[in-house]
Design a protein around this motif. Sequence first.
Motif, mmCIF file in Angstrom:
data_model
loop_
_atom_site.group_PDB
_atom_site.id
_atom_site.type_symbol
_atom_site.label_atom_id
_atom_site.label_comp_id
_atom_site.label_asym_id
_atom_site.label_seq_id
_atom_site.Cartn_x
_atom_site.Cartn_y
_atom_site.Cartn_z
ATOM 1 N N GLY A 128 0.819 -1.219 0.000
ATOM 2 C CA GLY A 128 0.000 0.000 0.000
ATOM 3 C C GLY A 128 0.844 1.256 0.000
ATOM 4 N N SER A 129 1.894 1.263 0.781
ATOM 5 C CA SER A 129 2.688 2.500 0.850
ATOM 6 C C SER A 129 3.415 2.742 -0.473
ATOM 7 N N PHE A 130 3.762 1.651 -1.144
ATOM 8 C CA PHE A 130 4.338 1.761 -2.479
ATOM 9 C C PHE A 130 3.343 2.460 -3.417
ATOM 10 N N LEU A 131 2.087 2.014 -3.357
ATOM 11 C CA LEU A 131 1.049 2.651 -4.170
ATOM 12 C C LEU A 131 0.850 4.108 -3.771
ATOM 13 N N GLY A 132 0.951 4.379 -2.484
ATOM 14 C CA GLY A 132 0.789 5.753 -1.990
ATOM 15 C C GLY A 132 1.829 6.695 -2.563
ATOM 16 N N VAL A 133 3.077 6.226 -2.599
ATOM 17 C CA VAL A 133 4.140 7.064 -3.179
ATOM 18 C C VAL A 133 3.884 7.253 -4.672
ATOM 19 N N LEU A 134 3.469 6.170 -5.320
ATOM 20 C CA LEU A 134 3.170 6.233 -6.751
ATOM 21 C C LEU A 134 2.051 7.252 -7.016
ATOM 22 N N PHE A 135 1.052 7.211 -6.174
ATOM 23 C CA PHE A 135 -0.077 8.137 -6.257
ATOM 24 C C PHE A 135 0.418 9.572 -6.129
ATOM 25 N N PHE A 136 1.298 9.803 -5.161
ATOM 26 C CA PHE A 136 1.865 11.138 -4.965
ATOM 27 C C PHE A 136 2.677 11.543 -6.193
ATOM 28 N N ALA A 137 3.479 10.606 -6.702
ATOM 29 C CA ALA A 137 4.355 10.904 -7.834
ATOM 30 C C ALA A 137 3.545 11.255 -9.078
ATOM 31 N N ILE B 37 11.082 3.296 0.439
ATOM 32 C CA ILE B 37 9.916 2.952 -0.381
ATOM 33 C C ILE B 37 9.845 3.890 -1.582
ATOM 34 N N THR B 41 9.942 2.866 -5.429
ATOM 35 C CA THR B 41 8.907 3.291 -6.385
ATOM 36 C C THR B 41 9.550 3.928 -7.609
ATOM 37 N N PHE B 58 7.870 14.821 -11.156
ATOM 38 C CA PHE B 58 8.301 14.235 -9.887
ATOM 39 C C PHE B 58 9.599 13.445 -10.045
ATOM 40 N N TYR B 59 9.650 12.593 -11.070
ATOM 41 C CA TYR B 59 10.823 11.750 -11.278
ATOM 42 C C TYR B 59 12.014 12.585 -11.727
ATOM 43 N N LEU B 116 -3.956 -2.148 3.502
ATOM 44 C CA LEU B 116 -3.672 -1.581 2.180
ATOM 45 C C LEU B 116 -3.899 -0.065 2.173
ATOM 46 N N GLY B 119 -1.448 1.789 4.293
ATOM 47 C CA GLY B 119 -0.182 1.907 3.579
ATOM 48 C C GLY B 119 -0.207 3.029 2.558
ATOM 49 N N VAL B 120 -1.302 3.100 1.801
ATOM 50 C CA VAL B 120 -1.431 4.167 0.796
ATOM 51 C C VAL B 120 -1.347 5.539 1.482
ATOM 52 N N GLY B 123 2.167 6.252 2.432
ATOM 53 C CA GLY B 123 2.988 6.570 1.267
ATOM 54 C C GLY B 123 2.796 8.014 0.847
ATOM 55 N N LEU B 124 1.542 8.419 0.826
ATOM 56 C CA LEU B 124 1.207 9.798 0.434
ATOM 57 C C LEU B 124 1.652 10.793 1.516
ATOM 58 N N GLN B 127 5.344 11.580 1.930
ATOM 59 C CA GLN B 127 5.911 12.471 0.925
ATOM 60 C C GLN B 127 5.661 13.921 1.312
#
Lengths: 396, 171
Positions: A128-137, B37, B41, B58-59, B116, B119-120, B123-124, B127
């Motif tokens: 999930g946190s991987f997806l969260g970073v992806l979402f932010f990116a 993480i 990503t 971003f990248y 899940l 975690g999302v 992740g957000l 950042q």
Amino acid sequence: MGPLVPDIIGNDLNLILALVIGVFFGMILEQAGFSTSKKLVGLFYGYDFTVLRVFFTAGIVAMIGVMIMEHYGLIDINLVYINPTYAWSAVIGGLIMGLGFVVGGFCPGTSVCAAAIGKIDAMIFIGGSFLGVLFFAEGYPLFEDLYKSSFFGNPRFFETLGISQNMFAFVMVVVALAAFWFVSIIENRVNGVRQKVIQFTPYYISLASIGLMIALSAFMFPERKTMLENLVENPGVISSYEIKTMSVDEFAYRLMDPDNKMQVIDFRSPEAYFKFNLPKSTLFSIDNLFEKEPNRVLSVRHKINVIVADDELTEKKLAIMAKEVGYDRVWILKGGLNDFKESILGFKQLYEPRTKQEADLFRFRNKASKEIPLLIQQNKSAGPVKKIQKRVVGGC
Amino acid sequence: MEEKNYMNPYLAGALLGLLLLATIYMTGRGLGASGAIKSFTVATVETLTPSHAEGTKFYEEYAQEHSGNPLKSWLVFEVTGVLIGAFLSGLISNRLALSMEFGPRSTTRIRIAGALIGGVLWGLGSQLGRGCTSGAALSGMAVMSTGGIITMFAIFAGAYLFAYLFRKFWI
């Protein structure tokens, strides 16, 4: 002086070190019980405050430790990563993480720990946190304004509050101790046990006294710069401190001497320095004395450092500070630059020499007053100490 | 064999504090987790869709700040160490088992969804907060960084604020 990266520990070794540090980090977290989300979220429902105890103990131990290292000049805090302050981004990000804590039952570090011992929910959390970073990116344009707004540089909290560093540390330790006591009461009430919160067993007494000692030690280690600045305001210290003094004539002789055994460390303002700077000189500030990089200038072997300022008293104060910081071979110029300018650069022979020594002196000063201005003109000064090193890049 | 008890929290805290201090002294930076993480990503996106990574801001910004392979970063190595260390610790204390944890009023399905989504959110949030509990809150407190301490209070405030709504997940 720390940090040891990159001078003593190279960049590749640093990665190996990261792995070793990580192993200890993982072990401590797991042994403390951070690999179970029931224990982690207990903090928010009042039945288990382990996380708070571990977290705040670690925080204050490291905080006081950093203060002590700063005090003894073991670390140059200017090179240490201080998390930047983007106020709104920090608040909103923090609230989102807080929500994630009660929903997901982990935070990133603890989820890695829990996944390592086989917790399936933790593995899902990491996904999930991987997806969260992806979402932010991917949604970065949406977040960018918030992400980069309200930037305040890299201040430290006591600076923001406008109080001294030791006061802040003391308050933090006292708050932590009070919290440890308070949460034990809550824990008992929620769990319906009647364990005495304060027991006068040797264990509790020693724990409390260690805590108290840590709290009080905050005052024993004031910021070194402030402490030394106060020290040199003490007239008794100034008069009793022995600093080697160089006469203006010897100074002039060494300036003209092609042999490069002397360095002039100029503590005047940059404006004054750029208007008039001597050969072999480097511009220095008081802050430079406490930084890692300038160290190289002041500790060059076989060279003596002459500290110059406009007057001798200022020079002496600075020299005492330099000596206290640990720099040897520190001299000062007798009478300061004011006297040097008057006696050497602006030399006027007012009367006929009465002795042979006076005749020699006048001849020398006359020569110096012509040669040194030429040297000053030719001198392409090194300017201020160059800061090659940058802060370590850290954070997440 | 029976599971061993957990370490005394104050002792664990003191050890963690000393480890953090040693880390700051040696490397000039604190501990972290969410950064790994992020590196992972970025590495994944750069490998799977290099053209997308090149054209996305971003990248691009990440590549400007970090040179070289994103996986060859300090935090990736550190977090790999955490995995090893926690595994060893679990092995010593007999806690290795595939399992899941949730409150008596919750179910496996809710737990999976919660983990899940949690975690999302992390992740957000990590950042925006430029770090998580390790990188921003704990390491930030050690160096008394204003940004880190704000993030720390916000994390705990957020958790207490929303704790009541999700009490059925846990108690």
